[in-house]
Scaffold this active site. Structure first.
Site, short mmCIF file in Angstrom:
data_model
loop_
_atom_site.label_atom_id
_atom_site.label_comp_id
_atom_site.label_asym_id
_atom_site.label_seq_id
_atom_site.Cartn_x
_atom_site.Cartn_y
_atom_site.Cartn_z
N HIS A 1 -2.61 7.84 6.67
CA HIS A 1 -1.70 8.79 5.94
C HIS A 1 -2.06 10.01 5.62
O HIS A 1 -1.60 11.14 5.46
CB HIS A 1 -0.88 8.01 4.94
CG HIS A 1 0.25 7.21 5.29
ND1 HIS A 1 1.38 7.71 6.10
CD2 HIS A 1 0.33 5.80 5.02
CE1 HIS A 1 2.27 6.55 6.38
NE2 HIS A 1 1.42 5.50 5.68
N CYS B 1 5.63 0.08 7.36
CA CYS B 1 5.13 1.20 6.58
C CYS B 1 6.59 1.52 5.69
O CYS B 1 7.61 1.39 6.26
CB CYS B 1 4.90 2.32 7.44
SG CYS B 1 4.40 3.69 6.51
N GLY C 1 0.92 -1.18 -0.09
CA GLY C 1 0.01 -0.10 -0.11
C GLY C 1 0.89 1.12 0.00
O GLY C 1 1.97 1.12 0.56
CO CO Z 1 2.42 3.63 5.68
#
Ligand code: CO
Length: 205
Positions: free
Chosen positions: A171, A125, A77
């Protein structure tokens, strides 16, 4: 079938492909991904993203380049603020190893409903490389968004997909997954070990 008919069919097929070619992104690692990532501690990641009013070729190019960057960095992602763009655009692909599964492009995503049931999943992340920590979030969500052609979509997501979408929508609001980690001791250790400042975390109350 005569040759001309066959050619016509071929060219019609080719025409179809061109229509969607915009986002036909090969799932492979590029030596030089088109976009540069920003990392925890960079203020860019803390600014809220703006709604996209017009879904045009510029937006489709951004989505395409975000996907290329995501695949190159082994992500599942990516949100536009992570590449320094303050627009409400996220890309998701929970099956990066399956060449034919199309990725999702979510523009102006809104979570309409969340389940009461929550679950713990270890998150990571691309903006906090090598840091993986447990986060509690709702297990199932309903999300509305527009796709890369501007068509309104609504999906119910669960499991990993629900998790990635929630992480990416965070985000867009300037929230990082470490803000949601309960085990502060583990978090401090992981961040410090990987060269990140604990001061960059903004815990969610
Ligand atoms: Co992230």
């Amino acid at each position: 079938m005569d040759v001309e008919t066959e050619l016509n069919i071929i060219s019609r097929d080719a025409g179809c492909k061109v229509m969607t070619a915009q986002l036909l992104v090969e799932k492979k690692k590029l030596a030089n991904p088109p976009l540069e990532l920003h990392y925890l501690g960079d203020r860019v990641l803390r600014q809220p993203a703006k709604r996209i009013s017009k879904i045009d070729d510029d937006i489709r190019l951004l989505a395409r380049q975000m996907l290329q960057t995501m695949y190159s960095e082994d992500g599942i992602g990516l949100a536009a603020p992570q590449v320094g763009v303050h627009k409400q655009l996220i890309v998701v692909d929970c099956e990066p190893d399956k060449p034919t599964t199309p990725p999702l492009v979510l523009i102006n995503p809104v979570i309409n409903k969340v389940s009461r049931e929550v679950c713990v999943i270890q998150e990571g992340c691309l903006s906090i490389p090598k840091v993986f920590l447990d986060v509690v979030r709702p297990e199932v969500i309903e999300v509305s968004y527009k796709d890369e052609q501007g068509r309104p979509q609504r999906i119910t997501a669960k499991g990993l997909l629900a998790r990635v979408i929630q992480h990416e929508i965070d985000h867009l609001n300037g929230v990082m997954f470490v803000d949601r980690v309960d085990n502060k001791l583990a978090m401090n250790q992981e961040l410090t070990k990987n060269g990140f400042s604990v001061a960059a975390v903004k815990p969610i109350q």
